[in-house]
Enzyme design. Structure first.
Site, PDB file in Angstrom:
ATOM      1  N   HIS A 196      17.687  14.756  26.611  1.00 28.88           N
ATOM      2  CA  HIS A 196      17.520  15.127  25.194  1.00 28.88           C
ATOM      3  C   HIS A 196      16.095  15.609  24.906  1.00 28.88           C
ATOM      4  O   HIS A 196      15.570  15.410  23.812  1.00 28.88           O
ATOM      5  CB  HIS A 196      17.871  13.952  24.270  1.00 28.88           C
ATOM      6  CG  HIS A 196      19.282  13.481  24.412  1.00 28.88           C
ATOM      7  ND1 HIS A 196      20.337  14.096  23.765  1.00 28.88           N
ATOM      8  CD2 HIS A 196      19.817  12.474  25.136  1.00 28.88           C
ATOM      9  CE1 HIS A 196      21.461  13.470  24.085  1.00 28.88           C
ATOM     10  NE2 HIS A 196      21.177  12.498  24.919  1.00 28.88           N
ATOM     11  N   ASN A 212      26.459  11.606  20.216  1.00 30.40           N
ATOM     12  CA  ASN A 212      26.574  12.954  20.763  1.00 30.40           C
ATOM     13  C   ASN A 212      27.570  13.763  19.944  1.00 30.40           C
ATOM     14  O   ASN A 212      28.229  13.234  19.049  1.00 30.40           O
ATOM     15  CB  ASN A 212      27.033  12.904  22.229  1.00 30.40           C
ATOM     16  CG  ASN A 212      25.987  12.337  23.164  1.00 30.40           C
ATOM     17  OD1 ASN A 212      24.793  12.556  22.991  1.00 30.40           O
ATOM     18  ND2 ASN A 212      26.425  11.596  24.165  1.00 30.40           N
TER      19      ASN A 212
END
Length: 717
Positions: free
Chosen positions: A102, A175
């Site tokens: 990320h 997510n």
């Protein structure tokens, strides 16, 4: 001089020839209780060969590298599991300072408002009354690439929200896909190592289409469900504003009476779900590597505030134990047809960050940040994340005082006896840095105290079908079905979406250089759908291998329209950008009418021309927003053409103009045109269909993708 060979083993401690990972043995494959693969040194193996045995960093041999130590088959993960802690501890510190995963993210500030009170389900203050609200900070990200990678690779997207509530920060860290690749957190370092750049060559960047990722997932059938989602159009969203978000794990809601329910969290984009097609995503990355980041920033900057509705799926243990899958298994979802999502709130992002580094880069999300009324379950992947994130923030931000960075600080009072440390910015007064203390009796400040009445208390009941007296490295057999939900997902897609999935597998596996890995992936897919496996095999021109043995035979779960993007598509223009191509002599009145239609429908018109300065048009001069070669049609949701016959004929000799139309047509977009532009349409090979319309038809037709066109413009698997 001492002969080195004469030294006793206790003095031979040099690391000069140490090569981690050099141990080589042909493993014996066994299947665990939950269907997971174990590659072991067999009973007849050479147990005197230290290099053949997996160990921790201090040489302790590891008996099970697939499962963390739990209190019972379905119980919480135990802190005493030093193997898990060392593995994740080391993984958390592999990179500084960017996030290991990320790393490339975009963030914005906003507000969350409760739209449906649920005090019967939770005592969380934010959900006690309609209209309760709090500030939020949201960060969206790609998973695999570094901070300097592009925005539009095929990848899972992070969707993390920090709620600054009056009872402390609540971080919902999820997510854009509701399931995950692995069932146990002990496998997370292996997953990320496999999907990151290959260790010996440092590429490919931000891509899963390479050997090591597919080798790993081909040996981990539990990953197939998430792989199906990633290979679908969910893996290439049109915009961060147009993707769903999921908490992934099963959490608990606890009410004031101490009664608990399980819960799954969902974010539903108000503008609907939309994706790119693969060719479009590739071209977008070349045209604008910051496509998603720019889109989010500019939509907020223009006042078109992105919004999501927060929904919950709520159920109890009685319902959970009747299901053919385990609700604590992060590779499984609950179909919305089984448990409908009830909407309880709305998040609106209405302010961009003032400083990207200070806010987006330094924001620290922790799954352990929960508030009274919300609690954890024994999901083993969630349990491992509870270990990992706090340690990660220390590594990235350099201090245990990262909570004092403004973007991380709560917006309610916080008081404790934690003191000092690197980068301490607070200046506590008095002597009270411990408790209990009696300093108040002498007139000094004694400091804060615990409160059983309003403080966070862990849900006490152990009713998750678990025997807490056990200590086991085992995966429950209720986690062993790896194929039923991938079949549910695949069957729920339209024919066109199924073709996209098959084509994505063909593309990814064509990049895999190890033939046996390709075959092993296909052997797994045969357990999902024979037709899909055959389509992929045909696309790769390889023979279909034998079907892999399933740890548990799949069951028929029907289908769910909520899993399809195209079945939920919105055809309106709200939040979309429409590119308008014009040139010298174009009709200004038609352009202005078109802009009004788009703006009235909530869209954004974007003028494109061969030159960006003032161009003579009928009744005046008009400036473009972007130059033709630098504003390809992949950047727009639909296109319109306002040209004179002479200008259209001239642009047939301009490759950028021809490609502009060819791409829009190939990407199944609506093309609105005037009659004078026919020469350019013909040059680009645009053939009449429902998506090829006249300018005055745009308001009625909308900008939906015209998927019936796709088989005529590209070969799909």
């Amino acid at each position: 001089m001492t002969d080195e060979k004469s030294l006793s083993p206790s003095t031979q401690n040099s690391l000069h020839d140490y090569a981690p990972g050099s141990g080589d043995t042909q493993p014996e494959n066994t299947i665990g209780h939950g269907g997971e693969l174990h590659q072991i040194v067999g009973k007849d193996g050479n147990h005197a060969d230290g290099a053949a045995h997996l160990t921790d960093n201090f040489g302790h041999r590891i008996a099970d590298n697939e499962n963390s130590l739990k209190a019972g088959q379905r119980g919480p993960t135990l802190l005493e599991d030093f193997i898990l802690r060392e593995k994740i501890f080391h993984f958390d510190h592999e990179r500084i300072p960017e996030r290991i995963v990320h790393a490339r993210g975009s963030g914005a500030h906003g507000v969350f408002e409760c739209t449906k009170a649920i005090p019967e389900l939770t005592k969380a203050s934010i959900f006690q009354k309609v209209g309760n609200s709090c500030p939020v900070f949201a960060r969206f990200s790609t998973v695999t690439g570094g901070a300097g990678s592009v925005d539009t690779p095929r990848d899972v997207r992070g969707f993390a929200v920090k709620f600054y509530t009056d009872t402390g920060n609540w971080d919902l860290v999820g997510n854009n896909i509701p399931v995950f690749f692995i069932q146990d957190a002990i496998k997370f370092p292996d997953l990320v190592h496999s999907v990151k750049m290959e260790a010996d060559r440092g590429y490919p960047q931000a891509a899963s289409a390479h050997d090591t990722f597919w080798d790993f997932v081909s040996l981990m059938p539990e990953s197939l469900h998430t792989v199906m989602w990633a290979m679908s159009d969910r893996g290439i969203p049109r915009s961060l504003r147009m993707m769903e978000g999921f908490g992934v794990h099963t959490f608990r809601l606890v009410n004031a009476a101490g009664k608990a329910h399980f819960v799954k969290f969902h974010w539903k984009p108000v503008q609907g779900i939309q994706s790119l097609v693969w060719d479009e995503a590739v071209k977008v990355s070349g045209a604008d590597s910051d496509y998603h980041r720019r889109d989010l920033f500019e939509s907020i900057d223009h006042g078109d505030f992105p919004a999501w509705e927060l929904g919950v799926q709520v159920f109890d243990e009685e319902w959970a134990k009747k299901q053919p899958y385990d609700v604590l298994d992060a590779t499984k979802l609950i179909p919305e047809e089984e448990i409908p999502v009830q909407i309880i709130g709305r998040m609106t992002l209405n302010r961009n960050v003032d400083n990207f580094f200070a806010e987006t880069e330094q924001v620290a999300f922790l799954p352990t940040n929960i508030i009274p009324g919300i609690d954890f379950s024994n999901d083993p992947l969630l349990q491992g994340r509870l270990f990992s994130y706090l340690d990660t923030q220390k590594s990235r931000l350099g201090t245990t005082n990262f909570h004092q960075i403004p973007v991380n600080a709560p917006k309610c009072p916080f008081n404790n006896f934690q003191r000092d440390g690197m980068m301490q910015t607070l200046v506590p007064r008095g002597r009270a840095n411990y408790e209990p203390n009696s300093l108040a009796e002498a007139g000094e400040e004694g400091g804060p105290r615990e409160c059983p009445e309003t403080g966070f208390t862990t849900f006490p009941a152990n009713n998750e079908r678990n025997a807490p007296e056990e200590k086991l490295r085992i995966r429950p057999d209720s986690f062993a079905d790896h194929y039923s939900q991938p079949l549910l997902f695949y069957r729920s897609q339209t024919d066109n979406e199924q073709a996209h999935i098959a084509s994505a597998f063909v593309f990814e596996l064509s990049k895999v250089q190890l033939p046996h890995v390709r075959k092993r992936v296909l052997s797994q897919i045969r357990n999902v759908d024979e037709t899909l496996a055959k389509r992929i095999a045909d696309g790769l021109a390889i023979t279909l291998p034998e079907k892999a043995k399933a740890a548990k035979e799949p069951v028929d779960l029907g289908h769910s329209d909520k899993l399809s993007i195209q079945k939920q598509a919105k055809g309106d223009m709200a939040g979309r950008t429409i590119g308008i191509l014009f040139a010298q002599g174009s009709d200004l009145t038609s352009i202005e009418q078109l802009k009004n239609v788009i703006t009235k429908a909530g869209g954004t018109p974007y003028l494109v021309a061969p030159k960006v300065g003032g161009i003579p048009v009928s009744h005046g001069v008009l400036k473009a927003d972007g130059q033709l070669a630098g504003s390809p049609s992949v950047l727009f949701d639909a296109v319109a053409i306002v040209l004179t016959p002479d200008a259209a004929e001239q642009l047939t000799h301009e490759s950028a103009a021809v490609q502009w139309l060819m791409d829009a047509y190939a990407h199944c977009k609506t093309i609105a045109h005037c009659k004078g532009s026919q020469a350019l349409l013909d040059k680009a090979g645009v053939k009449k269909d429902k998506g090829i319309i006249l300018l005055d038809e745009l308001a009625k037709a909308g900008i939906a993708r015209h998927w019936q066109r796709e088989p005529t413009v590209r070969e799909l698997a």
